[in-house]
Design a protein around this motif. Structure first.
Motif, PDB file in Angstrom:
ATOM      1  N   HIS A  83      54.828  37.534  41.793  1.00 14.54           N
ATOM      2  CA  HIS A  83      54.988  36.448  42.838  1.00 14.54           C
ATOM      3  C   HIS A  83      56.466  36.343  43.028  1.00 14.54           C
ATOM      4  CE1 HIS A  83      55.019  32.474  44.790  1.00 14.54           C
ATOM      5  NE2 HIS A  83      55.803  32.135  43.787  1.00 14.54           N
ATOM      6  N   GLU A  84      57.364  36.587  41.988  1.00  9.41           N
ATOM      7  CA  GLU A  84      58.892  36.319  42.288  1.00  9.41           C
ATOM      8  C   GLU A  84      59.262  37.741  43.011  1.00  9.41           C
ATOM      9  OE1 GLU A  84      60.321  36.205  38.248  1.00  9.41           O
ATOM     10  OE2 GLU A  84      59.774  34.172  37.846  1.00  9.41           O
ATOM     11  N   LYS A  85      58.642  38.909  42.915  1.00  9.55           N
ATOM     12  CA  LYS A  85      58.959  40.039  43.500  1.00  9.55           C
ATOM     13  C   LYS A  85      58.661  39.796  45.004  1.00  9.55           C
ATOM     14  CE  LYS A  85      56.730  43.802  42.947  1.00  9.55           C
ATOM     15  NZ  LYS A  85      56.073  45.114  42.000  1.00  9.55           N
ATOM     16  N   GLY A  86      57.718  38.907  45.330  1.00  9.12           N
ATOM     17  CA  GLY A  86      57.259  38.809  46.988  1.00  9.12           C
ATOM     18  C   GLY A  86      55.926  39.760  47.284  1.00  9.12           C
ATOM     19  N   GLN A  87      55.365  40.059  46.257  1.00  5.95           N
ATOM     20  CA  GLN A  87      54.345  40.802  46.673  1.00  5.95           C
ATOM     21  C   GLN A  87      52.791  39.893  46.561  1.00  5.95           C
ATOM     22  OE1 GLN A  87      53.366  43.960  43.664  1.00  5.95           O
ATOM     23  NE2 GLN A  87      51.881  44.966  44.739  1.00  5.95           N
ATOM     24  N   PRO A  88      52.031  40.038  47.235  1.00  8.00           N
ATOM     25  CA  PRO A  88      50.766  39.397  47.501  1.00  8.00           C
ATOM     26  C   PRO A  88      49.831  39.932  46.417  1.00  8.00           C
ATOM     27  CG  PRO A  88      50.719  40.824  49.487  1.00  8.00           C
ATOM     28  CD  PRO A  88      52.182  40.995  48.891  1.00  8.00           C
ATOM     29  N   MET A  89      49.267  38.636  45.846  1.00  4.54           N
ATOM     30  CA  MET A  89      48.211  39.248  44.813  1.00  4.54           C
ATOM     31  C   MET A  89      46.917  38.518  44.885  1.00  4.54           C
ATOM     32  SD  MET A  89      49.515  38.827  40.808  1.00  4.54           S
ATOM     33  CE  MET A  89      48.947  39.850  39.655  1.00  4.54           C
ATOM     34  N   LEU A  90      45.776  39.266  44.524  1.00  8.28           N
ATOM     35  CA  LEU A  90      44.395  38.715  44.371  1.00  8.28           C
ATOM     36  C   LEU A  90      44.067  38.796  42.949  1.00  8.28           C
ATOM     37  CD1 LEU A  90      42.083  37.514  45.676  1.00  8.28           C
ATOM     38  CD2 LEU A  90      41.216  40.085  45.977  1.00  8.28           C
ATOM     39  N   VAL A  91      43.657  37.827  42.438  1.00 12.77           N
ATOM     40  CA  VAL A  91      43.243  37.562  40.771  1.00 12.77           C
ATOM     41  C   VAL A  91      41.823  37.534  40.970  1.00 12.77           C
ATOM     42  CG1 VAL A  91      43.666  36.415  38.776  1.00 12.77           C
ATOM     43  CG2 VAL A  91      45.520  36.792  40.289  1.00 12.77           C
ATOM     44  N   GLY A  92      40.930  38.499  40.323  1.00  9.20           N
ATOM     45  CA  GLY A  92      39.508  38.239  40.360  1.00  9.20           C
ATOM     46  C   GLY A  92      39.093  37.694  38.811  1.00  9.20           C
ATOM     47  N   THR A  93      38.160  37.046  39.002  1.00  9.39           N
ATOM     48  CA  THR A  93      37.451  36.312  38.001  1.00  9.39           C
ATOM     49  C   THR A  93      35.886  36.544  38.065  1.00  9.39           C
ATOM     50  OG1 THR A  93      37.219  34.246  38.727  1.00  9.39           O
ATOM     51  CG2 THR A  93      39.171  34.810  37.572  1.00  9.39           C
ATOM     52  N   THR A  94      35.195  36.345  36.816  1.00 11.26           N
ATOM     53  CA  THR A  94      33.779  36.373  36.944  1.00 11.26           C
ATOM     54  C   THR A  94      32.924  35.127  37.017  1.00 11.26           C
ATOM     55  OG1 THR A  94      33.641  36.820  34.781  1.00 11.26           O
ATOM     56  CG2 THR A  94      34.097  38.548  35.682  1.00 11.26           C
ATOM     57  N   SER A  95      33.658  34.133  36.997  1.00 10.56           N
ATOM     58  CA  SER A  95      32.903  32.923  37.007  1.00 10.56           C
ATOM     59  C   SER A  95      33.932  31.691  37.447  1.00 10.56           C
ATOM     60  CB  SER A  95      32.586  32.375  35.618  1.00 10.56           C
ATOM     61  OG  SER A  95      33.539  32.199  34.700  1.00 10.56           O
ATOM     62  N   ILE A  96      33.500  30.561  37.976  1.00  7.43           N
ATOM     63  CA  ILE A  96      34.079  29.475  38.532  1.00  7.43           C
ATOM     64  C   ILE A  96      35.237  28.781  37.288  1.00  7.43           C
ATOM     65  CG2 ILE A  96      34.105  27.216  39.489  1.00  7.43           C
ATOM     66  CD1 ILE A  96      31.547  27.975  40.917  1.00  7.43           C
ATOM     67  N   GLU A  97      34.397  28.866  36.137  1.00  9.35           N
ATOM     68  CA  GLU A  97      35.040  28.231  34.884  1.00  9.35           C
ATOM     69  C   GLU A  97      36.442  29.108  34.759  1.00  9.35           C
ATOM     70  OE1 GLU A  97      31.163  26.981  35.265  1.00  9.35           O
ATOM     71  OE2 GLU A  97      31.697  28.899  34.974  1.00  9.35           O
ATOM     72  N   LYS A  98      36.292  30.368  34.780  1.00  9.87           N
ATOM     73  CA  LYS A  98      37.435  31.203  34.202  1.00  9.87           C
ATOM     74  C   LYS A  98      38.421  31.340  35.238  1.00  9.87           C
ATOM     75  CE  LYS A  98      34.771  34.275  31.255  1.00  9.87           C
ATOM     76  NZ  LYS A  98      34.186  35.687  31.065  1.00  9.87           N
ATOM     77  N   SER A  99      37.928  30.976  36.530  1.00 14.81           N
ATOM     78  CA  SER A  99      38.878  30.848  37.661  1.00 14.81           C
ATOM     79  C   SER A  99      39.861  29.706  37.310  1.00 14.81           C
ATOM     80  CB  SER A  99      38.286  30.810  39.116  1.00 14.81           C
ATOM     81  OG  SER A  99      37.453  29.881  39.426  1.00 14.81           O
ATOM     82  N   GLU A 100      39.060  28.714  37.292  1.00 17.45           N
ATOM     83  CA  GLU A 100      39.885  27.460  36.993  1.00 17.45           C
ATOM     84  C   GLU A 100      40.658  27.245  35.717  1.00 17.45           C
ATOM     85  OE1 GLU A 100      36.606  24.457  37.060  1.00 17.45           O
ATOM     86  OE2 GLU A 100      36.454  24.511  39.264  1.00 17.45           O
ATOM     87  N   VAL A 130      45.579  43.755  43.326  1.00 15.31           N
ATOM     88  CA  VAL A 130      44.555  43.250  42.792  1.00 15.31           C
ATOM     89  C   VAL A 130      44.446  43.211  41.222  1.00 15.31           C
ATOM     90  CG1 VAL A 130      42.067  43.291  42.604  1.00 15.31           C
ATOM     91  CG2 VAL A 130      42.966  43.677  44.804  1.00 15.31           C
ATOM     92  N   LEU A 131      44.344  41.981  40.915  1.00 19.56           N
ATOM     93  CA  LEU A 131      44.452  42.016  39.130  1.00 19.56           C
ATOM     94  C   LEU A 131      43.180  41.358  38.727  1.00 19.56           C
ATOM     95  CD1 LEU A 131      47.202  40.732  36.910  1.00 19.56           C
ATOM     96  CD2 LEU A 131      45.002  39.987  36.540  1.00 19.56           C
ATOM     97  N   ALA A 132      42.203  42.160  38.015  1.00 23.91           N
ATOM     98  CA  ALA A 132      40.778  41.670  37.617  1.00 23.91           C
ATOM     99  C   ALA A 132      41.072  41.135  36.040  1.00 23.91           C
ATOM    100  CB  ALA A 132      39.933  42.637  37.833  1.00 23.91           C
ATOM    101  N   THR A 133      40.544  39.868  35.706  1.00 21.70           N
ATOM    102  CA  THR A 133      40.599  39.549  34.646  1.00 21.70           C
ATOM    103  C   THR A 133      39.575  39.954  33.507  1.00 21.70           C
ATOM    104  OG1 THR A 133      39.437  37.340  34.913  1.00 21.70           O
ATOM    105  CG2 THR A 133      41.733  37.385  35.273  1.00 21.70           C
ATOM    106  N   GLU A 134      38.499  40.586  33.993  1.00 23.23           N
ATOM    107  CA  GLU A 134      37.474  41.141  33.169  1.00 23.23           C
ATOM    108  C   GLU A 134      36.656  42.424  33.828  1.00 23.23           C
ATOM    109  OE1 GLU A 134      33.637  39.029  31.012  1.00 23.23           O
ATOM    110  OE2 GLU A 134      35.394  37.932  31.806  1.00 23.23           O
ATOM    111  N   ARG A 135      36.231  42.892  33.128  1.00 29.16           N
ATOM    112  CA  ARG A 135      35.193  44.060  33.752  1.00 29.16           C
ATOM    113  C   ARG A 135      33.710  43.463  33.864  1.00 29.16           C
ATOM    114  NH1 ARG A 135      36.163  49.568  35.718  1.00 29.16           N
ATOM    115  NH2 ARG A 135      37.939  50.254  34.773  1.00 29.16           N
ATOM    116  N   HIS A 136      33.216  43.663  34.992  1.00 31.52           N
ATOM    117  CA  HIS A 136      31.820  43.378  35.238  1.00 31.52           C
ATOM    118  C   HIS A 136      30.698  44.348  34.509  1.00 31.52           C
ATOM    119  CE1 HIS A 136      28.062  41.649  37.211  1.00 31.52           C
ATOM    120  NE2 HIS A 136      28.899  40.552  37.637  1.00 31.52           N
ATOM    121  N   GLU A 137      29.518  43.716  34.567  1.00 35.82           N
ATOM    122  CA  GLU A 137      28.406  44.785  33.676  1.00 35.82           C
ATOM    123  C   GLU A 137      28.500  45.831  34.777  1.00 35.82           C
ATOM    124  OE1 GLU A 137      25.145  42.862  32.799  1.00 35.82           O
ATOM    125  OE2 GLU A 137      26.024  41.835  30.892  1.00 35.82           O
ATOM    126  N   SER A 138      28.381  45.399  36.167  1.00 32.62           N
ATOM    127  CA  SER A 138      28.044  46.578  37.184  1.00 32.62           C
ATOM    128  C   SER A 138      29.452  47.208  37.700  1.00 32.62           C
ATOM    129  CB  SER A 138      27.259  45.771  38.441  1.00 32.62           C
ATOM    130  OG  SER A 138      27.299  46.729  39.435  1.00 32.62           O
TER     131      SER A 138
END
Length: 530
Positions: free
Chosen positions: A57-74, A173-181
């Motif tokens: 964020h400080e570098k100014g690069q746009p970022m997408l953070v992927g989660t596997t559930s609403i609870e984890k995103s919150e 794109v930063l993913a917080t977890e691997r999905h089963e698929s």
């Protein structure tokens, strides 16, 4: 057409008979897919995620953070709020703002948290989505706004933002977890590096993740502990990526086998569905079903004769009374079956021929009485209604069979073969019941003329009026106001906690008891109405 079907190519071929062809991208991919980072605990992983989001964020690069559930995103959102990082959350709870959030997700320094991010209907454009920003700006400006000036200003802002985002490295794109698929992971990873743009993707995992626990993360944790791995350190190596992909492929294969097994059960029902719907379509498109109903009548007669007259049996062994009674019930005909059996040289074939002749004669009399066109319409309606009713009941029975057939496995029998056998028997029973139902209804149907219908309606109205008048004459006079009830009636009610003067206490009153208000009606027809 999809960019992530290659990992499911086998399933597309086996189930849908569709081949999968990989089409090369329009422009070479400039995205950098970094090796996965595996941490010992979720806490270490979360700390590392927050740190790298702050740096990006400080570098100014746009970022997408992927989660596997609403609870984890919150949960990620709460951590970023504590760290003072501005961000947007994109999940099902904020679907009204999805378009606006995606439109701004490519702005330099933007942080967007998404749940199971696939296409969402639009690309994340570096610098922002120009068209959506123009529409939003015009709505805010209202009537009389200079659309040309707004477009020029926003075009310059988006172009400048895109240049800064490209300079910072494109979408991260930063993913917080691997999905089963693997397909879900590829969908998330594919949001970066669109149309030749630079980009960066990285997956963060911990030994406490669901996918890692499936494959013995406890043993791995003990091994890392013996090797002296400290808290906060991560395992980063291409071998880890390959091992995780193999784990995902095993889970995908297991899930595919489950879906394939379900499909085998569905194929049984699908074959029956095709037969029933084909017959129903033929009935709908036909204008004359007399041949079909005639064949049904004769098959019902064959079944009745076979049921009551055993093969190669003497007439003395025939169940003539049972056959005569069933013929009367099904065809509404009182035929001298016992007299036929007493005749010389009469066998089951003769009885069958005589019954078929009699039921055909009865139907011919109905056609002559009501008219050919009328009877053709009646036959069609009865056929359609009977098919629909029988099919609905069959579906319910099959659902119950499906829920319990798995127990046959305890008896060392294949549940699928058992299901096929039972389903075939039930379908034969469906066809038999359908023939009997249609034949029975056609034999008993009585068509009323217009005059007869009017006379019946008038008779019913007169009977209803007489009944109402009788009820009004028998009802006692309604007491006015809150007049007290007779003392003789009160003790029995008061003993049960029911006060005739307080409707709040009437809830314990029986539905068929007289209403305490004194109307003379039953409680369910008076104050007990729901």
């Amino acid at each position: 057409m999809t960019g992530t079907a290659l990992t499911e190519a086998e399933e597309f071929v086996d189930i849908y008979n569709l081949g999968v062809v990989e089409v090369p991208t329009n422009l070479p991919i400039a995205r950098v897919d970094e090796d996965d980072r595996v941490y010992r605990s979720t806490k270490d992983k979360m700390n590392a995620i927050v740190e790298i989001i702050k740096e990006t964020h400080e570098k100014g690069q746009p970022m997408l953070v992927g989660t596997t559930s609403i609870e984890k995103s919150e949960s990620i959102s709460q951590a970023l709020k504590a760290a003072g990082v501005p961000h947007n959350v994109l999940n099902a709870r904020y679907h009204e703002q999805e378009a606006e959030i995606i439109a701004m997700a490519g702005v330099p320094g933007a942080v967007t948290i998404a749940t199971n991010m696939a296409g969402r209907g639009t690309d994340i454009q570096l610098g922002g989505n120009l068209d959506m920003r123009i529409v939003d700006e015009l709505e805010k400006a209202g009537e009389g706004a200079d659309a040309v000036a707004i477009r020029e200003r926003l075009s310059a802002e988006v172009a400048d933002g895109k240049a800064k985002a490209l300079e910072a490295g494109g979408l991260f794109v930063l993913a917080t977890e691997r999905h089963e698929s693997r397909r879900i992971d590829n969908q998330l990873r594919g949001r970066s590096g669109r149309q030749g743009d630079p980009g960066r993707t990285m997956f963060f995992l911990s030994l406490e993740d669901d996918l890692m626990r499936i494959f013995g993360s406890d043993r791995l944790d003990k091994m890392l502990d013996r090797l002296g791995m400290e808290d906060g350190e991560a395992i980063v190596h291409p071998w880890v990526n390959k091992a995780l992909e193999r784990a995902q492929s095993k889970v995908e294969a297991r899930n595919y086998d489950m879906r394939k097994n379900v499909l085998k059960y569905d194929d049984v029902m699908n074959q029956q569905r095709k037969m029933v719907f084909s017959q129903r379509r033929d009935v709908m498109e036909s204008s004359d079903e007399s041949a079909t109903t005639r064949e049904m009548r004769h098959e019902v007669v064959d079944d009745l004769v076979a049921k009551h007259i055993p093969p190669k049996a003497y007439p003395e062994q025939w169940d003539t009374e049972g056959l005569q009674e069933e013929v009367k019930t099904v065809f509404a005909l009182d035929l001298p079956v016992a007299d036929w059996a007493a005749e010389e040289g009469v066998d089951d074939e003769v009885v069958t021929d005589r019954l078929c002749a009699e039921v055909d004669k009865s139907m011919a009399q109905k056609v002559a009485k009501y008219g050919v066109d009328t009877m053709r319409q009646v036959e069609k309606q009865i056929l359609l209604q009977s098919i629909d009713k029988s099919w609905r009941e069959h579906l319910l029975t099959m659902e119950h069979l499906r829920s319990v057939v798995g127990l046959r496995g305890y008896a060392q029998r294949d549940p699928l073969n058992e299901y096929k056998t039972e389903a075939f028997t039930l379908f034969e029973s469906l066809l038999d019941d359908l023939r009997t139902t249609v034949t029975n209804q056609l034999a008993h149907v009585q068509i009323m003329s217009q005059e007869e219908q009017q006379a019946m309606i008038a008779q019913m109205q007169a009977a209803a009026a007489t009944q109402q008048q009788t009820a009004d004459d028998a009802a006692p006079a309604q007491p006015s106001g809150n007049a007290p009830q007779p003392a003789s009636a009160k003790p029995s009610l008061l003993d049960r906690g029911i006060n005739p003067d307080d409707p709040k206490t009437w809830s314990n009153l029986g539905r068929n008891e007289p209403c305490p208000c004194g109307s003379g009606k039953k409680y369910k027809h008076c104050h007990g109405k729901v």
